[in-house]
Design a protein around this motif. Structure first.
Motif, PDB file in Angstrom:
ATOM      1  N   ILE A 152       0.846  -1.197   0.000  1.00 10.82           N
ATOM      2  CA  ILE A 152       0.000   0.000   0.000  1.00 10.82           C
ATOM      3  C   ILE A 152       0.880   1.246   0.000  1.00 10.82           C
ATOM      4  CG2 ILE A 152      -1.911  -1.140   1.198  1.00 10.82           C
ATOM      5  CD1 ILE A 152      -1.016   0.355   3.770  1.00 10.82           C
ATOM      6  N   GLY A 153       0.259   2.409  -0.126  1.00  8.39           N
ATOM      7  CA  GLY A 153       0.984   3.674  -0.091  1.00  8.39           C
ATOM      8  C   GLY A 153       1.307   4.077   1.343  1.00  8.39           C
ATOM      9  N   GLU A 154       1.688   5.325   1.508  1.00 10.04           N
ATOM     10  CA  GLU A 154       2.137   5.782   2.824  1.00 10.04           C
ATOM     11  C   GLU A 154       1.011   6.300   3.701  1.00 10.04           C
ATOM     12  OE1 GLU A 154       6.095   7.376   3.460  1.00 10.04           O
ATOM     13  OE2 GLU A 154       6.102   7.947   1.359  1.00 10.04           O
ATOM     14  N   GLU A 155      -0.244   6.143   3.255  1.00  9.12           N
ATOM     15  CA  GLU A 155      -1.350   6.647   4.053  1.00  9.12           C
ATOM     16  C   GLU A 155      -1.424   5.959   5.414  1.00  9.12           C
ATOM     17  OE1 GLU A 155      -1.529   5.107   1.151  1.00  9.12           O
ATOM     18  OE2 GLU A 155      -3.288   3.828   0.958  1.00  9.12           O
ATOM     19  N   PHE A 156      -1.999   6.652   6.387  1.00  9.78           N
ATOM     20  CA  PHE A 156      -2.118   6.107   7.726  1.00  9.78           C
ATOM     21  C   PHE A 156      -3.351   5.223   7.774  1.00  9.78           C
ATOM     22  CE2 PHE A 156      -0.425   6.035  11.883  1.00  9.78           C
ATOM     23  CZ  PHE A 156      -1.483   5.694  12.696  1.00  9.78           C
ATOM     24  N   VAL A 157      -3.113   3.921   7.996  1.00 11.16           N
ATOM     25  CA  VAL A 157      -4.226   2.975   7.973  1.00 11.16           C
ATOM     26  C   VAL A 157      -4.507   2.425   9.369  1.00 11.16           C
ATOM     27  CG1 VAL A 157      -4.048   2.288   5.558  1.00 11.16           C
ATOM     28  CG2 VAL A 157      -2.615   1.155   7.261  1.00 11.16           C
ATOM     29  N   VAL A 158      -5.769   2.147   9.603  1.00  8.65           N
ATOM     30  CA  VAL A 158      -6.203   1.615  10.896  1.00  8.65           C
ATOM     31  C   VAL A 158      -7.161   0.455  10.667  1.00  8.65           C
ATOM     32  CG1 VAL A 158      -5.939   3.795  12.171  1.00  8.65           C
ATOM     33  CG2 VAL A 158      -8.116   3.279  11.017  1.00  8.65           C
ATOM     34  N   GLY A 159      -7.346  -0.317  11.722  1.00  9.93           N
ATOM     35  CA  GLY A 159      -8.284  -1.433  11.691  1.00  9.93           C
ATOM     36  C   GLY A 159      -7.575  -2.768  11.621  1.00  9.93           C
ATOM     37  N   TYR A 160      -8.299  -3.825  11.983  1.00  9.91           N
ATOM     38  CA  TYR A 160      -7.777  -5.177  11.933  1.00  9.91           C
ATOM     39  C   TYR A 160      -6.411  -5.263  12.653  1.00  9.91           C
ATOM     40  CZ  TYR A 160      -7.478  -9.925  10.224  1.00  9.91           C
ATOM     41  OH  TYR A 160      -7.409 -11.288  10.157  1.00  9.91           O
ATOM     42  N   GLY A 161      -6.346  -4.660  13.828  1.00  8.33           N
ATOM     43  CA  GLY A 161      -5.119  -4.684  14.627  1.00  8.33           C
ATOM     44  C   GLY A 161      -4.329  -3.402  14.568  1.00  8.33           C
ATOM     45  N   LEU A 162      -4.491  -2.652  13.471  1.00  6.92           N
ATOM     46  CA  LEU A 162      -3.742  -1.395  13.321  1.00  6.92           C
ATOM     47  C   LEU A 162      -4.444  -0.295  14.106  1.00  6.92           C
ATOM     48  CD1 LEU A 162      -3.476  -1.979   9.558  1.00  6.92           C
ATOM     49  CD2 LEU A 162      -1.439  -1.419  10.896  1.00  6.92           C
ATOM     50  N   ASN A 167      -6.802   3.105  19.517  1.00  6.05           N
ATOM     51  CA  ASN A 167      -8.164   2.912  19.013  1.00  6.05           C
ATOM     52  C   ASN A 167      -8.127   2.305  17.602  1.00  6.05           C
ATOM     53  OD1 ASN A 167      -9.661   3.763  21.229  1.00  6.05           O
ATOM     54  ND2 ASN A 167      -9.530   5.912  20.614  1.00  6.05           N
ATOM     55  N   TYR A 168      -9.252   1.820  17.171  1.00  2.00           N
ATOM     56  CA  TYR A 168      -9.498   1.260  15.825  1.00  2.00           C
ATOM     57  C   TYR A 168      -8.973  -0.164  15.639  1.00  2.00           C
ATOM     58  CZ  TYR A 168     -10.216   6.224  14.845  1.00  2.00           C
ATOM     59  OH  TYR A 168     -10.626   7.527  14.886  1.00  2.00           O
ATOM     60  N   ARG A 169      -8.266  -0.731  16.629  1.00  3.49           N
ATOM     61  CA  ARG A 169      -7.738  -2.088  16.440  1.00  3.49           C
ATOM     62  C   ARG A 169      -8.868  -3.086  16.188  1.00  3.49           C
ATOM     63  NH1 ARG A 169      -2.217  -2.242  17.933  1.00  3.49           N
ATOM     64  NH2 ARG A 169      -1.638  -0.983  19.729  1.00  3.49           N
ATOM     65  N   ASN A 170     -10.012  -2.851  16.801  1.00  2.00           N
ATOM     66  CA  ASN A 170     -11.125  -3.802  16.699  1.00  2.00           C
ATOM     67  C   ASN A 170     -12.057  -3.517  15.527  1.00  2.00           C
ATOM     68  OD1 ASN A 170     -11.897  -1.437  18.091  1.00  2.00           O
ATOM     69  ND2 ASN A 170     -13.744  -2.448  18.862  1.00  2.00           N
ATOM     70  N   LEU A 171     -11.640  -2.624  14.648  1.00  2.65           N
ATOM     71  CA  LEU A 171     -12.382  -2.413  13.397  1.00  2.65           C
ATOM     72  C   LEU A 171     -12.180  -3.651  12.510  1.00  2.65           C
ATOM     73  CD1 LEU A 171     -13.884  -0.545  11.370  1.00  2.65           C
ATOM     74  CD2 LEU A 171     -11.638   0.463  10.821  1.00  2.65           C
ATOM     75  N   ARG A 172     -13.278  -4.187  11.961  1.00  6.83           N
ATOM     76  CA  ARG A 172     -13.188  -5.419  11.167  1.00  6.83           C
ATOM     77  C   ARG A 172     -12.405  -5.214   9.871  1.00  6.83           C
ATOM     78  NH1 ARG A 172     -16.990  -9.201  12.743  1.00  6.83           N
ATOM     79  NH2 ARG A 172     -18.618  -8.423  14.113  1.00  6.83           N
ATOM     80  N   ASP A 173     -12.565  -4.047   9.260  1.00  8.57           N
ATOM     81  CA  ASP A 173     -11.935  -3.747   7.974  1.00  8.57           C
ATOM     82  C   ASP A 173     -10.651  -2.942   8.205  1.00  8.57           C
ATOM     83  OD1 ASP A 173     -14.431  -4.664   6.740  1.00  8.57           O
ATOM     84  OD2 ASP A 173     -15.231  -2.737   7.447  1.00  8.57           O
ATOM     85  N   ILE A 174      -9.944  -2.673   7.118  1.00  9.26           N
ATOM     86  CA  ILE A 174      -8.796  -1.765   7.179  1.00  9.26           C
ATOM     87  C   ILE A 174      -9.154  -0.526   6.379  1.00  9.26           C
ATOM     88  CG2 ILE A 174      -6.403  -1.406   6.478  1.00  9.26           C
ATOM     89  CD1 ILE A 174      -5.920  -4.391   6.975  1.00  9.26           C
ATOM     90  N   GLY A 175      -8.983   0.642   7.002  1.00  8.57           N
ATOM     91  CA  GLY A 175      -9.339   1.878   6.336  1.00  8.57           C
ATOM     92  C   GLY A 175      -8.263   2.936   6.483  1.00  8.57           C
TER      93      GLY A 175
END
Ligand code: PRP
Length: 183
Positions: A152-162, A167-175
């Motif tokens: 992926i690019g350098e954008e800051f991503v969260v979710g699925y552990g990130l 916060n956001y670790r428990n988001l099902r998707d990655i965004g």
């Protein structure tokens, strides 16, 4: 937590829960083939790799041992501090073992470059890396990941552990996190 619960905080969903599980299934098939007839220890890098470990391990149609390390390379923000230290070491003696490090993202490469060389110093049979995400443009240290979900690019991503500030670790998707959240 679904993306709809944090809709205002995300620019977009990069990978859905289904896409992630499908890709992990493909990586698991590659891992099964490559380690056929060999014992395998997968090492999750706390805390972000918890989701990947749980789903990758269950996608494997074979026995696999699991252990965990915790290392610290980041502060509470979005930039690497450049410092790696062990917060929790392995419980397993990896001498003569085939080790697969599992992480959710390679960013600068600092963490896994350091961790790979640390584990290699313990005389394992092999050390390889499986990462769900990799940011080639952000990489500063050379890291050879044998199994990569997506670049992926350098954008800051969260979710699925990130996470962002835990916060956001428990988001099902990655965004992609919206700049207004961290600026
Ligand atoms: C994340 C991730 C990797 C590391 C990658 O961990 O789990 O280990 O950053 O970044 P790098 O390639 O720039 O070293 P983090 O330190 O954020 O801790 P966490 O897993 O607890 O979120």
């Amino acid at each position: 937590m679904d993306a709809a619960h944090v809709d205002d905080d995300l620019v977009e969903v990069l990978f859905t829960e289904k896409q992630i599980h499908d890709r992990l299934g493909e990586l698991a098939a590659d891992i099964e083939r490559d380690y056929d007839g060999k014992d395998l220890l997968i090492v999750g890098v706390l805390r972000g790799a918890v989701m990947v470990m749980a789903d990758l391990a269950r996608a494997l149609g074979r026995h696999v041992e699991m252990d965990w390390m915790a290392v610290s390379s980041y502060g509470s923000g979005t930039k690497s501090s450049g410092v790696v230290r062990i917060l929790k070491d392995l419980d397993t003696d990896i001498s003569g073992r085939h080790v697969l490090i599992v992480d959710e993202v390679i960013d600068t490469g600092l963490t896994l470059s350091w961790l790979t060389s640390n584990l290699n110093s313990r005389n394992p049979a092999s050390v390889e890396i499986c990462t769900l995400l990799r940011k080639p443009e952000a990489q500063q240290m050379p890291v050879q990941a044998r199994y990569v979900g997506w670049d992926i690019g350098e954008e800051f991503v969260v979710g699925y552990g990130l996470d962002y500030r835990e916060n956001y670790r428990n988001l099902r998707d990655i965004g992609t996190l919206a700049p207004h959240v961290y600026s």
